[in-house]
Design a protein around this motif. Sequence first.
Motif, PDB file in Angstrom:
ATOM      1  N   PRO A 136      -5.021 -12.486   8.737  1.00 21.96           N
ATOM      2  CA  PRO A 136      -6.174 -11.594   8.570  1.00 21.96           C
ATOM      3  C   PRO A 136      -5.793 -10.206   8.093  1.00 21.96           C
ATOM      4  O   PRO A 136      -6.612  -9.501   7.496  1.00 21.96           O
ATOM      5  CB  PRO A 136      -6.789 -11.549   9.963  1.00 21.96           C
ATOM      6  CG  PRO A 136      -5.671 -11.899  10.899  1.00 21.96           C
ATOM      7  CD  PRO A 136      -4.811 -12.868  10.145  1.00 21.96           C
ATOM      8  N   SER A 137      -4.537  -9.801   8.338  1.00 26.88           N
ATOM      9  CA  SER A 137      -4.081  -8.477   7.931  1.00 26.88           C
ATOM     10  C   SER A 137      -2.663  -8.579   7.381  1.00 26.88           C
ATOM     11  O   SER A 137      -1.950  -9.553   7.647  1.00 26.88           O
ATOM     12  CB  SER A 137      -4.115  -7.499   9.119  1.00 26.88           C
ATOM     13  OG  SER A 137      -3.274  -7.963  10.175  1.00 26.88           O
ATOM     14  N   GLY A 138      -2.269  -7.561   6.611  1.00 22.23           N
ATOM     15  CA  GLY A 138      -0.928  -7.555   6.051  1.00 22.23           C
ATOM     16  C   GLY A 138      -0.510  -6.163   5.639  1.00 22.23           C
ATOM     17  O   GLY A 138      -1.355  -5.322   5.299  1.00 22.23           O
ATOM     18  N   HIS A 139       0.802  -5.912   5.681  1.00 22.12           N
ATOM     19  CA  HIS A 139       1.359  -4.600   5.346  1.00 22.12           C
ATOM     20  C   HIS A 139       1.939  -4.580   3.935  1.00 22.12           C
ATOM     21  O   HIS A 139       2.624  -5.531   3.528  1.00 22.12           O
ATOM     22  CB  HIS A 139       2.481  -4.235   6.318  1.00 22.12           C
ATOM     23  CG  HIS A 139       2.006  -3.756   7.653  1.00 22.12           C
ATOM     24  ND1 HIS A 139       2.835  -3.151   8.564  1.00 22.12           N
ATOM     25  CD2 HIS A 139       0.773  -3.787   8.227  1.00 22.12           C
ATOM     26  CE1 HIS A 139       2.146  -2.824   9.650  1.00 22.12           C
ATOM     27  NE2 HIS A 139       0.895  -3.206   9.467  1.00 22.12           N
ATOM     28  N   ALA A 140       1.699  -3.499   3.232  1.00 20.07           N
ATOM     29  CA  ALA A 140       2.285  -3.287   1.909  1.00 20.07           C
ATOM     30  C   ALA A 140       2.198  -1.805   1.570  1.00 20.07           C
ATOM     31  O   ALA A 140       1.277  -1.110   2.017  1.00 20.07           O
ATOM     32  CB  ALA A 140       1.566  -4.119   0.854  1.00 20.07           C
ATOM     33  N   PRO A 141       3.135  -1.286   0.754  1.00 22.81           N
ATOM     34  CA  PRO A 141       3.157   0.142   0.415  1.00 22.81           C
ATOM     35  C   PRO A 141       2.173   0.481  -0.697  1.00 22.81           C
ATOM     36  O   PRO A 141       2.545   0.680  -1.856  1.00 22.81           O
ATOM     37  CB  PRO A 141       4.607   0.354  -0.030  1.00 22.81           C
ATOM     38  CG  PRO A 141       5.006  -0.963  -0.621  1.00 22.81           C
ATOM     39  CD  PRO A 141       4.302  -2.002   0.202  1.00 22.81           C
TER      40      PRO A 141
END
Length: 270
Positions: free
Chosen positions: A58-63
Motif C-alpha cells: 500500500p505504501s513505498g519509499h523513493a527519493p
Amino acid sequence: MTQPSVQLYSVRDAVDADIDAAIDRVSQIGYTQVEPYAFHKRVADYRRAFATSGVTAPSGHAPVIDSVQPEAIFDAAAELGIGFVIDPFIPTERWQQADDVHRLADRVSALAEQARERGLRFGYHNHQWEFANQIDGRSAFELFAERLDPRVPLEIDTYWATVGGADTPAVLRSLGERVQALHVKDGQVTGDIASVLPSSEDALVVPERLKAAYENQAPAGQGDVDIISILRAAPHALRVVEFDSYKGDVFEGITESLAWLAANDAQEAV
C-alpha cells in the motif's frame, strides 16, 4: 485491527541476496503487506516477488523530492499497486532555516498534486532532525506541516520523532487524519542515536557510532518509546514495522513486533 505492514529496508541484506526468498519469508511470518524502498529501481523484481508471495504494497519509499523525473517514480508505483508514495529523507542541513523548510513544503505540495492527478498520494517521512531543529522556538517539522497543503498525507516515524524530542502522541493528535502511516519501532532514544547523523548525501551512509546505535533498536514494546500511547493517538493510520538495524536476527525482530501489535494494538483513540 488493520493488518500491519513492514518496511523491507529492515531486511535489506536478505532482499539484496534474494528478493523473492526475502519477501516470501516476510509473508510466511504473517505480513500480508510490505513497504518497499527504492522500488522504482527494481519494478520487475518487486512485481514478481509480490505476485509469488501474495503480499501487497500500500505504501513505498523513493527519493521523489529531488528527482528530476518524479513522474517515472509515480509510474513505477502505479505499476506495483503502491497508492501512497513517500520520500523518506531530506538531510538536516535543509531543515534549519524557515525559508528552506517552506521551500520543501511547497515542493512536497506540488508533487502531491502531481501524484493526485495520477490517482496516487505523495507525502514525507521524518527522521529526528525535523523535530530536533528549532526555528524561532518551534520545530522545523511544525513549520513544515503548517506550510504544507493539508491534503498531503504524512508518514510519521514515531521512533525518530521521539528521539528528536517530540511528544509524539501529541504530534499525532494535532495532525489527525493527515497522518496516514506510522513507522513502529522501539529502542534507546538517547545518546549516539540522537546526536550522530547520517551523511547529508545519502541516508544509507552512516558513521560507525550511528551503526552501533541503530543496533540497539528493539522489537515493539521492548524499548523506551511509549508505543501504546502513540498507537492510540492515531488509530486510523497504517502500522509499518521497521528496524534501521538490529543486533539479532532481524526476521525474528519483525516477528516479535508483529506479535506485539496483535496483542497490544486495540486501535481505539484516546
